[in-house]
Design a protein around this motif. Structure first.
Motif, short mmCIF file in Angstrom:
data_model
loop_
_atom_site.label_atom_id
_atom_site.label_comp_id
_atom_site.label_asym_id
_atom_site.label_seq_id
_atom_site.Cartn_x
_atom_site.Cartn_y
_atom_site.Cartn_z
N VAL A 95 0.84 -1.20 0.00
CA VAL A 95 0.00 0.00 0.00
C VAL A 95 0.87 1.25 0.00
N LYS A 96 0.60 2.14 -0.93
CA LYS A 96 1.30 3.42 -0.99
C LYS A 96 0.55 4.40 -0.10
N GLY A 97 1.18 4.82 1.00
CA GLY A 97 0.49 5.68 1.95
C GLY A 97 -0.61 4.92 2.65
N LYS A 98 -1.54 5.61 3.26
CA LYS A 98 -2.64 4.93 3.93
C LYS A 98 -3.83 4.73 3.00
N ALA A 99 -4.07 5.70 2.12
CA ALA A 99 -5.20 5.60 1.21
C ALA A 99 -4.91 4.66 0.04
N GLY A 100 -3.65 4.44 -0.25
CA GLY A 100 -3.28 3.56 -1.35
C GLY A 100 -3.37 4.24 -2.69
N SER A 101 -2.88 3.56 -3.69
CA SER A 101 -2.93 4.06 -5.06
C SER A 101 -4.15 3.48 -5.75
N PRO A 102 -4.91 4.31 -6.44
CA PRO A 102 -6.08 3.77 -7.16
C PRO A 102 -5.71 2.83 -8.30
N TYR A 103 -4.41 2.70 -8.58
CA TYR A 103 -3.95 1.78 -9.62
C TYR A 103 -3.56 0.42 -9.06
N SER A 104 -3.60 0.27 -7.74
CA SER A 104 -3.24 -0.98 -7.09
C SER A 104 -4.51 -1.79 -6.80
N ILE A 105 -5.13 -2.28 -7.86
CA ILE A 105 -6.43 -2.94 -7.79
C ILE A 105 -6.35 -4.24 -6.99
N THR A 106 -7.32 -4.43 -6.10
CA THR A 106 -7.40 -5.69 -5.35
C THR A 106 -8.65 -6.49 -5.71
N ASP A 107 -9.67 -5.83 -6.26
CA ASP A 107 -10.89 -6.54 -6.64
C ASP A 107 -11.58 -5.77 -7.77
N TYR A 108 -11.53 -6.34 -8.96
CA TYR A 108 -12.12 -5.69 -10.13
C TYR A 108 -13.65 -5.71 -10.11
N TYR A 109 -14.25 -6.42 -9.17
CA TYR A 109 -15.70 -6.53 -9.10
C TYR A 109 -16.28 -5.78 -7.91
N ASP A 110 -15.51 -4.87 -7.34
CA ASP A 110 -15.96 -4.09 -6.19
C ASP A 110 -15.48 -2.66 -6.37
N VAL A 111 -16.05 -1.75 -5.59
CA VAL A 111 -15.65 -0.35 -5.65
C VAL A 111 -15.01 0.05 -4.32
N ASP A 112 -14.29 1.14 -4.35
CA ASP A 112 -13.56 1.64 -3.19
C ASP A 112 -14.53 2.04 -2.07
N PRO A 113 -14.46 1.38 -0.92
CA PRO A 113 -15.38 1.71 0.17
C PRO A 113 -15.19 3.13 0.72
N ASP A 114 -14.01 3.72 0.50
CA ASP A 114 -13.79 5.10 0.95
C ASP A 114 -14.73 6.07 0.25
N LEU A 115 -15.20 5.73 -0.93
CA LEU A 115 -16.03 6.62 -1.73
C LEU A 115 -17.51 6.55 -1.39
N ALA A 116 -17.87 5.64 -0.50
CA ALA A 116 -19.28 5.46 -0.15
C ALA A 116 -19.62 6.13 1.18
N GLU A 117 -20.83 6.64 1.25
CA GLU A 117 -21.34 7.15 2.53
C GLU A 117 -21.60 5.97 3.47
N ASN A 118 -22.11 4.87 2.89
CA ASN A 118 -22.42 3.67 3.64
C ASN A 118 -21.68 2.52 2.96
N VAL A 119 -20.66 1.99 3.64
CA VAL A 119 -19.80 0.96 3.05
C VAL A 119 -20.61 -0.24 2.56
N VAL A 120 -21.61 -0.65 3.31
CA VAL A 120 -22.43 -1.80 2.91
C VAL A 120 -23.14 -1.53 1.59
N CYS A 121 -23.51 -0.30 1.34
CA CYS A 121 -24.26 0.07 0.13
C CYS A 121 -23.38 0.68 -0.96
N ARG A 122 -22.08 0.43 -0.91
CA ARG A 122 -21.15 1.09 -1.83
C ARG A 122 -21.47 0.82 -3.29
#
Length: 125
Positions: free
Chosen positions: A84-111
């Motif tokens: 992980v680059k920094g704490k937020a990480g790099s958006p180019y370091s993909i871990t799951d192509y079938y999910d979205v970044d939970p940081d971008l959601a108001e409600n992680v469960v409903c991301r």
């Protein structure tokens, strides 16, 4: 088929675009530095982008990537800090192509629902 209208693409990193936090703590956590959200892109923002002459919006950094934020309570595996680059990480370091970044959601469960709602709003604009 001939292209009759010029295509102009507005590329945006939602993590930065909607983040109004001015802390800018070096190597800060999401709690310290915050993050823009999918919901930041309401109809007025999307309309303004369109009024500027853009025909398309390219949301970058949306796919789930390596981060040091602990979302294990939501079933998201922790990432090893060495990848992980920094704490937020790099958006180019993909871990799951079938999910979205939970940081971008108001409600992680409903991301994913929040992401799909943003896509629908964008198409309506």
């Amino acid at each position: 088929m001939a292209l009759t209208k010029k295509i102009l693409i507005y590329q945006v990193l939602p993590r930065l675009f909607g983040n109004r936090n001015v802390t800018h703590q070096e190597n800060g956590s999401i709690a310290e530095n915050s993050s823009g959200k999918f919901n930041t892109f309401d109809q007025s923002i999307l309309k303004r982008i369109h009024q500027l002459g853009f025909t398309h919006v390219w949301f970058t950094g949306v796919i789930r990537h390596a981060t040091q934020t602990d979302y294990s309570a939501f079933g998201i595996p922790r990432c090893h800090s060495a990848v992980v680059k920094g704490k937020a990480g790099s958006p180019y370091s993909i871990t799951d192509y079938y999910d979205v970044d939970p940081d971008l959601a108001e409600n992680v469960v409903c991301r994913m629902e929040e992401w799909e709602a943003l896509i629908a709003r964008t198409h309506r604009s």
